[in-house]
Design an enzyme around this catalytic site. Structure first.
Site, PDB file in Angstrom:
ATOM      1  N   ASP A 297      -6.661  -2.992   6.501  1.00  0.00           N
ATOM      2  CA  ASP A 297      -5.859  -4.199   6.377  1.00  0.00           C
ATOM      3  C   ASP A 297      -6.383  -4.939   5.134  1.00  0.00           C
ATOM      4  O   ASP A 297      -7.431  -4.601   4.582  1.00  0.00           O
ATOM      5  CB  ASP A 297      -5.918  -5.071   7.632  1.00  0.00           C
ATOM      6  CG  ASP A 297      -4.684  -5.984   7.709  1.00  0.00           C
ATOM      7  OD1 ASP A 297      -4.001  -6.147   6.668  1.00  0.00           O
ATOM      8  OD2 ASP A 297      -4.401  -6.541   8.776  1.00  0.00           O
TER       9      ASP A 297
HETATM   10  C1  BGC Z   1      -1.685  -8.298   7.430  1.00  0.00           C
HETATM   11  C2  BGC Z   1      -1.024  -6.945   7.444  1.00  0.00           C
HETATM   12  C3  BGC Z   1      -0.172  -6.805   6.206  1.00  0.00           C
HETATM   13  C4  BGC Z   1      -1.057  -6.981   4.997  1.00  0.00           C
HETATM   14  C5  BGC Z   1      -0.336  -6.800   3.684  1.00  0.00           C
HETATM   15  C6  BGC Z   1      -2.414  -8.554   6.132  1.00  0.00           C
HETATM   16  O1  BGC Z   1      -2.875  -9.860   6.052  1.00  0.00           O
HETATM   17  O2  BGC Z   1      -2.553  -8.389   8.535  1.00  0.00           O
HETATM   18  O3  BGC Z   1      -0.266  -6.773   8.605  1.00  0.00           O
HETATM   19  O4  BGC Z   1       0.471  -5.570   6.201  1.00  0.00           O
HETATM   20  O5  BGC Z   1      -1.613  -8.274   5.021  1.00  0.00           O
HETATM   21  O6  BGC Z   1       0.533  -7.815   3.421  1.00  0.00           O
END
Ligand code: BGC
Length: 767
Positions: A297
């Protein structure tokens, strides 16, 4: 005669088949064409260690690639890194033109010309917004869920994207958690089947098609269990909950062929999910045989330091790569540390090779090595985005997501005799809120508002008047910033709203939340409606009792007074680009509501986490709550039960369930039930099947959804719905991680929601 011909045909086909089989044994590859696996190995053999590590690095490029280099200092470095093969993927690079330019940088400058993969959060639409995922789950309609993500994929792919960071299949039982809007709700089975449908919609049957994109099952794992519903918080789950509640949707996603997984921000038992070898290497890649790759993530590899797990970047990189996190999203830790770690023998190059292979495989599957620009198609982008067809699909998907919570005196559907309609509430006029908070590239203020939808739906002799009444927020409303709520003492809009309500035959009042009250980083301690909406509602009810509340929320809200005082309530969530039309379709009866809650609606935030699949405890409440006895698992100030239970949802018609039959034989049960449409409208009903293993070596929930079927019934029509239950439905994971069912007695329950159920208790033998 026919038989003879058939036999001859079979013999002929067999001959051809044998000849082909022989041919393929003799020369497996015609014209020496290499398989993708061979191509990957050949490419890997050419790659330097630095180039391999480059493939594991993902940058965000939240700037226009077609414009000047962005002002922040890191950006020039990022561009240089792309050119020198130090980047494998990018997120937030947008538009056909932008992705093309970015791709050019990689393909025309890097030594091996390996294309970049472009990912983005296409959660419920790219330009055309579908209803939020929680709403889609409320449709209990897998075909519609597939359609929703198919449209999202088509638009995203036309804009140059290859990969979405969706679906989010974190089971979510805490309404305070803002990301509940992005989930399929509280139930493991519903989340599993919805997740699978979303993956099928995004990926289609062929990843190399220019109309599909790779999906990503996230967040692996446990993120939805954030303690106290506070986003990014630690989680406390037992192995039993992990195995039986949280992980099954991910296993289903893996079996459905999801291309990628994303790990999670949270820790589990003191180990950050990003660094969990058990989850990623052991379970996912070894036991489930997952062949895709795992992306971290955002910055989560680096956050292992902040967690207090890895003391420094070198250790964070070591933990993450060993655990099986293949691609580093925006922490730059792989890029800056892995080479050193391999060179000094702390990390085996084999681990890097394994990660690179997985990433290259997806790039091959997407067809990027055949043509790295194939998705970035300006013509297609122009035609595809917001096309009539896509908007129509958004309307259809949205219709099925609305849940009728109350309909006293058949106030709905709105009859032709209703001549004066008052539409009230800031949310009713809002063209932005229905788009939701994970809205990708939706144009701001582009949704059809509720009042627009109603005006388009009424007949010439029906008059619609609108008053804003209350205001909800003021100032900036966007993805990044906290909201500012309007002063609840501001009642300046009340007078006009009350005036038009007084003169109306029917009041439609929009109540609910701003869409930026839910989503990432948007947790709340309260589930009540903000501002002075309820105060205005009280004033309106004083002058007109015929009120229909149209709820717009991204989470279950606690609204006991609305539930009690308002005769008709329709939950519409954030219904996307066509929200107003779809809601009007339901209000006026063009579409008979068929949605069912994918999550329990509490009476009060203090009941949270509240879910139907509870355990019985040794002291269950058995209708003694109001008898004044205290030694029960209960609250002294409120019932345990929700306001509206999981699976609840009314229709304009009524359904009668009868003749539940359960026939057992060793290791299985055959269930059938008759459902009759006893009302005045044709309608859809979702027949829900729950089970309980009454006594087991691991205590089982009092109810667990294991199957459902949505049927359509004409007025007066009866249908028999049948289910087959096997060990798959009746078993569970044991502490040794083996899955099997235990012999004994099972309750089999079928009905219209998780509370109104016909029940039979049977013995089933699994020995
Ligand atoms: C989120 C993810 C997301 C990623 C990219 C993160 O903060 O938890 O679910 O895909 O950002 O935007």
């Amino acid at each position: 005669m026919k038989k003879i011909r058939d036999k001859r045909f079979v013999a002929f086909a067999l001959l051809i088949f044998l000849a082909m089989a022989f041919q393929s044994v003799k020369s497996p590859k015609k014209n020496n064409a290499m398989t993708n696996d061979e191509k990957i190995e050949a490419l890997l053999a050419k790659m330097t260690l630095a180039e391999k590590i480059g493939q594991l690095n993902m940058y965000s490029g939240s700037w226009e690639f077609t414009g000047p280099v962005p002002p922040d200092q890191g950006s020039q470095q990022k561009l240089d890194d792309i050119k020198s093969g130090r980047v494998g993927g990018m997120l937030n690079v947008l538009t056909a033109e932008g992705t093309k330019e970015a791709q050019k940088l990689a393909v025309e400058n890097s030594r091996l010309k390996i294309p970049l993969i472009f990912g983005y959060d296409v959660v419920h639409g790219y330009k055309t917004m579908m209803p939020i995922p929680l709403a889609q789950a409320a449709s209990w309609n897998l075909e519609m869920a597939r359609l929703g993500s198919e449209v999202a994929a088509r638009e995203a792919a036309a804009a140059g994207l290859h990969w979405t960071f969706a679906p989010m299949i974190d089971v979510s039982r805490d309404a305070r958690w803002g990301r509940i809007m992005e989930s399929a709700g509280e139930d493991t089975y519903l989340t599993s089947v919805m997740g699978k449908a979303w993956i099928e919609g995004f990926q289609g049957k062929d990843l190399s098609s220019e109309k599909t994109i790779a999906a990503c099952a996230k967040h692996f794992a446990g993120y939805g269990y954030a303690e106290a519903g506070r986003d990014y918080n630690t989680i406390e789950v037992t192995e039993n909950t992990l195995l039986n509640v949280i992980l099954p949707p991910f296993k289903v996603a893996s079996e459905a062929g999801v291309a990628t997984f994303m790990n999670a921000f949270n820790d589990i038992g003191g180990v950050p999910a990003t660094g969990s070898e058990f989850l990623q290497r052991q379970l996912l890649k070894k036991e489930w045989n997952f062949e895709g790759f795992v992306v971290s993530d955002w910055g989560s590899i680096g956050e292992m330091i902040t967690h207090g797990y890895a003391p420094d970047s070198l250790t964070a990189a070591t933990y993450a790569i060993k655990a099986g996190s293949d691609m580093d999203m925006e922490s730059h830790i792989y890029l800056n540390n892995l080479e050193k770690l391999v060179k000094n023998g702390k990390v085996s190059e084999k681990l890097i090779d394994d990660a690179v292979r997985r990433i290259l495989k997806l790039k091959f599957d997407l067809g990027l090595f055949d043509d790295p620009y194939r998705y970035s198609n300006l013509e297609r982008e122009k035609k595809e985005l917001l096309s009539e067809k896509n908007l129509q699909a958004a309307r259809e998907v949205a219709q099925g997501t609305m849940v009728l919570l109350k309909n006293e005196n058949s106030l709905l559907p709105i009859q032709k005799s209703v001549k004066n309609i008052a539409v009230i509430g800031n949310l009713a006029g809002h063209k932005d809120v229905p788009l939701g908070s994970w809205r990708a590239q939706a144009n701001p203020n582009s949704a059809v508002s509720l009042v627009e939808g109603i005006k388009a739906a009424v007949s010439a002799d029906q008059k619609v008047e609108y008053a804003e009444g209350y205001q909800l927020t003021t100032g900036t409303r966007d993805f990044l910033h906290e909201l500012t709520f309007t002063d609840p003492n501001d009642r300046s809009g009340f007078e006009n709203a009350i005036k038009i309500a007084k003169n109306a035959d029917l009041v439609i009042m929009a109540l609910g939340e701003d869409c930026y009250q839910s989503g990432e980083g948007r947790s709340q301690t309260s589930l009540e409606l903000k501002g002075n909406q309820l105060e205005l509602l009280d004033e309106i009810l004083k002058v007109n009792k015929n009120v229909v509340a149209v709820l717009m929320t991204g989470r279950p809200v606690a609204i006991p007074t609305v539930a009690q005082k308002v005769p008709a309530i329709l939950q519409t969530w954030f219904a996307g680009s066509q929200a107003g039309h779809a809601t009007a379709d339901v209000l006026f009866g063009k579409y008979n509501p068929s949605g069912k809650l994918p999550v329990s609606f509490p009476r009060h935030v203090g009941q949270v986490p509240l879910y139907y699949a509870q355990k019985n405890t040794g002291r269950p409440v058995t209708n003694t709550w109001d008898a004044g006895l205290v030694f029960w698992s209960h609250y002294t100030d409120m019932p345990n039960t929700p306001q509206w239970c999981f699976g609840f949802g009314l229709s304009y018609t009524t359904f009668d369930y009868k003749n539940l039959s359960v026939k057992t034989s060793p290791k299985k049960a055959s269930v059938s039930v008759e459902i009759t449409n006893t009302g005045k409208y044709k309608g859809k009903e979702t027949v829900q099947l729950y089970i309980r293993d009454t006594h087991a070596t691991v205590i089982q929930p009092i109810k667990r959804l294991v199957a459902f079927e949505q049927i359509s019934l004409e007025i007066g029509e009866t249908k028999t719905v049948k289910f087959e239950l096997t060990e798959k439905e009746l078993g569970f994971y044991h502490p040794d991680r083996r899955f099997y069912a235990e012999s004994g007695s099972f309750e089999i329950m079928v009905g219209t929601n998780s509370e109104q159920l016909l029940k039979k208790t049977v013995e089933i033998d699994f020995d």
